[in-house]
Design a protein around this motif. Structure first.
Motif, short mmCIF file in Angstrom:
data_model
loop_
_atom_site.label_atom_id
_atom_site.label_comp_id
_atom_site.label_asym_id
_atom_site.label_seq_id
_atom_site.Cartn_x
_atom_site.Cartn_y
_atom_site.Cartn_z
N ALA A 191 -3.95 9.97 -9.27
CA ALA A 191 -3.61 10.97 -8.26
C ALA A 191 -4.13 10.56 -6.90
O ALA A 191 -3.44 10.70 -5.87
CB ALA A 191 -4.17 12.32 -8.67
N LYS A 192 -5.33 9.99 -6.86
CA LYS A 192 -5.91 9.58 -5.58
C LYS A 192 -5.11 8.45 -4.94
O LYS A 192 -4.87 8.44 -3.73
CB LYS A 192 -7.36 9.14 -5.78
CG LYS A 192 -8.08 8.78 -4.50
CD LYS A 192 -9.52 8.40 -4.75
CE LYS A 192 -10.22 8.05 -3.43
NZ LYS A 192 -11.64 7.66 -3.67
N GLN A 193 -4.67 7.49 -5.77
CA GLN A 193 -3.87 6.39 -5.23
C GLN A 193 -2.56 6.88 -4.64
O GLN A 193 -2.11 6.41 -3.60
CB GLN A 193 -3.59 5.37 -6.34
CG GLN A 193 -4.77 4.50 -6.71
CD GLN A 193 -4.45 3.58 -7.86
OE1 GLN A 193 -3.81 3.97 -8.83
NE2 GLN A 193 -4.89 2.33 -7.76
N ILE A 194 -1.94 7.84 -5.31
CA ILE A 194 -0.67 8.37 -4.81
C ILE A 194 -0.88 9.11 -3.49
O ILE A 194 -0.10 8.97 -2.55
CB ILE A 194 -0.04 9.30 -5.86
CG1 ILE A 194 0.37 8.50 -7.09
CG2 ILE A 194 1.19 10.01 -5.28
CD1 ILE A 194 0.89 9.33 -8.24
N ARG A 235 7.15 3.93 -6.36
CA ARG A 235 7.28 2.62 -7.01
C ARG A 235 5.99 2.30 -7.75
O ARG A 235 4.90 2.54 -7.23
CB ARG A 235 7.57 1.54 -5.97
CG ARG A 235 7.59 0.11 -6.54
CD ARG A 235 7.84 -0.89 -5.44
NE ARG A 235 7.69 -2.26 -5.94
CZ ARG A 235 8.54 -3.24 -5.69
NH1 ARG A 235 9.61 -3.02 -4.95
NH2 ARG A 235 8.34 -4.45 -6.17
N GLN A 236 6.14 1.75 -8.96
CA GLN A 236 4.96 1.32 -9.72
C GLN A 236 5.31 0.09 -10.55
O GLN A 236 6.48 -0.13 -10.90
CB GLN A 236 4.47 2.45 -10.63
CG GLN A 236 5.37 2.71 -11.82
CD GLN A 236 4.71 3.59 -12.86
OE1 GLN A 236 3.97 4.50 -12.53
NE2 GLN A 236 4.98 3.32 -14.14
N SER A 273 0.81 -1.22 0.00
CA SER A 273 0.00 0.00 0.00
C SER A 273 0.84 1.27 0.00
O SER A 273 0.40 2.31 -0.49
CB SER A 273 -0.93 0.01 1.22
OG SER A 273 -0.19 -0.09 2.41
N ASN A 274 2.06 1.22 0.53
CA ASN A 274 2.88 2.43 0.62
C ASN A 274 3.74 2.56 -0.63
O ASN A 274 4.88 2.11 -0.68
CB ASN A 274 3.77 2.37 1.88
CG ASN A 274 2.94 2.32 3.14
OD1 ASN A 274 1.79 2.76 3.15
ND2 ASN A 274 3.50 1.77 4.19
N LEU A 275 3.17 3.17 -1.67
CA LEU A 275 3.86 3.32 -2.94
C LEU A 275 4.82 4.49 -2.93
O LEU A 275 5.73 4.56 -3.75
CB LEU A 275 2.84 3.51 -4.07
CG LEU A 275 1.76 2.43 -4.19
CD1 LEU A 275 0.74 2.84 -5.24
CD2 LEU A 275 2.37 1.09 -4.53
N VAL A 276 4.62 5.45 -2.04
CA VAL A 276 5.40 6.68 -2.01
C VAL A 276 6.15 6.79 -0.69
O VAL A 276 5.61 6.50 0.37
CB VAL A 276 4.48 7.91 -2.19
CG1 VAL A 276 5.32 9.19 -2.23
CG2 VAL A 276 3.66 7.79 -3.45
N PHE A 279 4.44 18.06 -0.72
CA PHE A 279 3.25 17.28 -0.42
C PHE A 279 2.48 17.89 0.76
O PHE A 279 3.06 18.53 1.63
CB PHE A 279 3.63 15.83 -0.07
CG PHE A 279 3.98 15.00 -1.26
CD1 PHE A 279 2.99 14.45 -2.05
CD2 PHE A 279 5.31 14.80 -1.61
CE1 PHE A 279 3.32 13.67 -3.15
CE2 PHE A 279 5.64 14.03 -2.71
CZ PHE A 279 4.64 13.47 -3.48
N SER A 280 1.18 17.62 0.79
CA SER A 280 0.35 18.10 1.89
C SER A 280 0.56 17.20 3.11
O SER A 280 0.55 15.96 3.00
CB SER A 280 -1.13 18.07 1.48
OG SER A 280 -1.96 18.32 2.58
#
Length: 356
Positions: A238-241, A159-160, A146-149, A268-269
């Motif tokens: 964008a939502k997934q990131i 990562r993708q 789940s933690n792609l960023v 990033f927010s």
């Protein structure tokens, strides 16, 4: 007189803490059983997952879930302590000795505040480490990712999946308004983690199903090529990131300010993490407020009757406050209300209600 007051203080504090610990043990035991059952259900179709591993996972997750049970344990522990003092007529003797409600509630009030401080400053950091290990084991056994960023001092890592393996993006900064990364390097690996090629780009913009790499330099075994524009397919949105950042619960209370600074500098927010941090700061005050609410509904004299109804109302008010806290946090994350208002309103409102 001073000696008698200190003895009474220790007596009430001792009973409150014992009741609190007993309730925490009961709640954690129930949570452990249900978590273990859920993990066993998930592992039913997975090969190589032993019962010992599932038990370790359940224990690693327990402190994080246990933090959510602390307010309930404080509320119920304070209600039971006040009810017991009232039922055994100890409260009548205390009041007859000229001791006010504020005086005999102060041990529980201070005890709850101290529990909140310990939970925030000591239990939370330990829980963050254990939850991080739980997520590693969860990813290993159940193939979750789940933690792609990841955001660090060196920049942003993303990562993708890619054809025949995966790709890693690294960028110095990120513009969340335009979904653009600057000074981008993309590394391509096969499924055995073998390096394939590398792309350097001045900018990368997220489009509909692709990354648009501008001024791209492609380094591969066949040689080096330069392109003004290059489209790299992606399934990310964008939502997934936005949702793939590390769970705030896995970040220690002491590390949150530094992590917030890094996220802000990277573009990033940090709303979600900032809200989590403010909620941790407000927790000691919320737990202290639970004592006042418990006393409000459980100190009704026995001769007036209706004590059970009043205690039930106290429990209902406690659940309403926790429900309100969840709603306000949702508003805070969506930026409908300021972070400070979302995090501190439950504690402040509860304190005012209890004091009134």
């Amino acid at each position: 007189m001073i000696t008698g007051a200190s003895t009474l203080f220790r007596y009430i504090l001792k009973h409150f803490l014992l009741n609190f610990l007993a309730l925490v043990a009961i709640l954690l035991g129930l949570v452990l059983v249900f978590d273990l059952i859920e993990l066993m259900r998930r592992a039913a179709g997975v090969q190589g997952v032993t019962l010992d591993s599932l038990l370790v996972m359940a224990l690693l997750k327990l402190p994080e879930v246990g933090q959510k049970t602390v307010p309930f344990a404080v509320l119920f522990g304070a209600i039971y302590t006040c009810w017991k003092l009232n039922k055994t007529s100890e409260l009548v003797v205390i009041r007859a000795a000229g001791i006010s409600a504020w005086q005999f509630l102060s041990p529980m009030f201070m005890g709850a505040f101290l529990i909140g401080v310990i939970t925030t400053t000591a239990i939370n950091p330990a829980s963050a480490v254990m939850l991080g290990k739980f997520e590693q084991m969860e990813s290993q056994y159940f193939n979750t990712s789940s933690n792609l960023v990841s955001v660090s001092r060196g920049g942003i890592w993303l990562r993708q999946p890619a054809e025949g393996g995966y790709s890693l993006f690294h960028a110095r900064s990120f513009d969340q308004q335009e979904w653009r990364m600057n000074n981008v390097t993309v590394f391509f690996f096969d499924r055995q983690d073998g390096f394939q090629k590398r792309i350097d780009s001045a900018r990368a913009r997220l489009g509909d199903g692709f990354w648009k790499l501008e001024e791209a330099v492609i380094n591969e075994a066949a040689g080096v090529s330069r392109l003004e524009s290059f489209q790299l397919p992606t399934e990310l949105t964008a939502k997934q990131i936005e949702e793939s950042f590390a769970n705030p619960e896995t970040i220690s209370f002491w590390m949150i300010p530094e992590h917030l600074r890094i996220m802000t500098e990277a573009g990033f927010s940090g709303i979600r993490l900032s809200l989590h941090f403010q909620s941790l700061l407000a927790q000691p005050f919320l737990l202290a407020a639970m004592v006042l609410l418990a006393a409000t509904f459980s100190l009704r004299p026995q001769r007036f009757g209706g004590t059970g109804i009043m205690i039930g109302l106290g429990v209902a008010v406690g659940f309403f406050i926790f429900f309100m806290e969840s709603i306000l946090q949702a508003f805070g994350i969506s930026q409908k209300i300021p972070v400070y208002l979302a995090a501190w309103t439950p504690a402040i409102v509860s304190l005012l209600m209890g004091a009134t």
